[in-house]
Scaffold this active site. Structure first.
Site, PDB file in Angstrom:
ATOM      1  N   ASP A 183      27.370  37.811  45.852  1.00  0.00           N
ATOM      2  CA  ASP A 183      26.190  38.745  47.041  1.00  0.00           C
ATOM      3  C   ASP A 183      25.584  38.457  47.329  1.00  0.00           C
ATOM      4  O   ASP A 183      24.375  37.189  46.719  1.00  0.00           O
ATOM      5  CB  ASP A 183      26.596  39.670  46.136  1.00  0.00           C
ATOM      6  CG  ASP A 183      25.896  41.289  46.648  1.00  0.00           C
ATOM      7  OD1 ASP A 183      25.848  40.969  47.855  1.00  0.00           O
ATOM      8  OD2 ASP A 183      25.174  41.901  46.217  1.00  0.00           O
ATOM      9  N   HIS A 235      26.232  33.560  54.989  1.00  0.00           N
ATOM     10  CA  HIS A 235      27.529  33.578  55.084  1.00  0.00           C
ATOM     11  C   HIS A 235      27.584  32.557  55.349  1.00  0.00           C
ATOM     12  O   HIS A 235      29.061  31.825  54.175  1.00  0.00           O
ATOM     13  CB  HIS A 235      28.043  34.758  55.753  1.00  0.00           C
ATOM     14  CG  HIS A 235      27.804  35.756  55.820  1.00  0.00           C
ATOM     15  ND1 HIS A 235      27.740  36.919  54.909  1.00  0.00           N
ATOM     16  CD2 HIS A 235      27.822  37.060  56.463  1.00  0.00           C
ATOM     17  CE1 HIS A 235      27.840  37.958  55.494  1.00  0.00           C
ATOM     18  NE2 HIS A 235      27.785  37.819  55.849  1.00  0.00           N
ATOM     19  N   LEU A 272      43.247  22.836  40.265  1.00  0.00           N
ATOM     20  CA  LEU A 272      42.772  24.664  39.850  1.00  0.00           C
ATOM     21  C   LEU A 272      43.052  25.508  41.166  1.00  0.00           C
ATOM     22  O   LEU A 272      43.086  24.909  42.199  1.00  0.00           O
ATOM     23  CB  LEU A 272      40.747  24.568  40.787  1.00  0.00           C
ATOM     24  CG  LEU A 272      39.709  25.508  40.859  1.00  0.00           C
ATOM     25  CD1 LEU A 272      39.879  25.635  38.961  1.00  0.00           C
ATOM     26  CD2 LEU A 272      38.884  25.150  40.795  1.00  0.00           C
TER      27      LEU A 272
END
Length: 261
Positions: A39, A57, A149
């Site tokens: 955020d 972004h 992962l």
């Protein structure tokens, strides 16, 4: 010259502190599944004086690759990134949303070629453009055999919608098997519902991290985070540092986890 030495000194001290944090985190205290709510990208772009929030972004997406490296190097097994909520599809400006969709598609492509990571889309494809869906599907297929992962990309994701979709899936499967409403009620358990979530078969997140100082879930992993530990970082998404992450894990390792109270 004085400023340069000061900068070097700070960098050295920062590195020493970071290494000390890392050495104190043995494998048995590292969370197996970390969920991240990134955020503050838009605020970061505005504070930096950029003309559009898309710069934020892009910076946030680049930081998420770094974040995944930190998690992987520390021994985390699963990471879920909250990249685009179902609400974002209707409450974001058209140009910003288009840029964000392009950025997420690029991130999925990038991650699918990196290390031995496995990428999975968790969320609904409803409302997503075909180009983004294609990028997510391609990343999944490309990494399906990888054993490193496990990365969940929460795109078009909403916790309430996820639970609703899970219930619909259970009802549909039960009806297809010829089951009755009465027997369905007997079958419903938390485990069964969990199996039908977007993350079915995966462990719930041990640690949920949110950047930018905001302290709310924003419809993220409502079911899965019932027993998670939460850590809120003041830094805006693109400004997140590895030391911030290591502090979060250290804090997690010191907590006494309680279930139900």
């Amino acid at each position: 010259m004085t400023k340069q030495r000061t900068g070097l000194g700070r960098g050295l001290l920062y590195g020493l502190y970071q290494n000390r944090l890392r050495r104190g985190l043995t494998k048995d205290v590292v969370p197996g599944h970390v969920a991240m709510i990134i955020d503050g990208n838009r605020r970061w772009a505005r504070q930096a004086g950029h003309e559009t929030v898309s710069h934020g972004h892009r910076a946030g997406a680049a930081k998420m690759r770094e974040f995944l490296e930190w998690c992987d190097d520390l021994g985390v097994s699963v990471v879920t990134l909250y990249l685009l909520s179902s609400d974002n599809l209707t409450n974001r400006d058209g140009e910003e949303l288009s840029d964000l969709i392009e950025i997420i598609a690029g991130l999925a492509e990038d991650l699918s070629h990196y290390r031995n990571w496995r990428v999975q889309h968790v969320g609904s494809t409803t409302g997503l453009p075909e180009s983004l869906v294609a990028a997510l599907v391609a990343a999944e297929k490309r990494t399906a055999a990888n054993t490193g992962l496990h990365i969940n990309l929460a795109v078009g994701y909403g916790g309430r919608k996820e639970i609703t979709d899970a219930m619909r899936s259970i009802v549909a499967a039960h009806h297809a098997d010829g089951g009755s409403l009465e027997t369905l009620a007997d079958l419903l358990t938390p485990d069964l519902i969990g199996e039908h979530l977007y993350t079915g078969g995966q462990p719930d997140p041990d640690l949920v991290i949110r950047t930018s100082g905001e302290q709310r879930l924003s419809d993220f992993m409502l079911w899965q985070s019932a027993h998670s530990e939460f850590y809120f970082v003041e830094a805006l998404g693109p400004d997140l540092r590895e030391v911030d992450f290591l502090r979060a894990v250290r804090d997690y390792s010191r907590r006494q986890r309680r279930y139900g109270g």
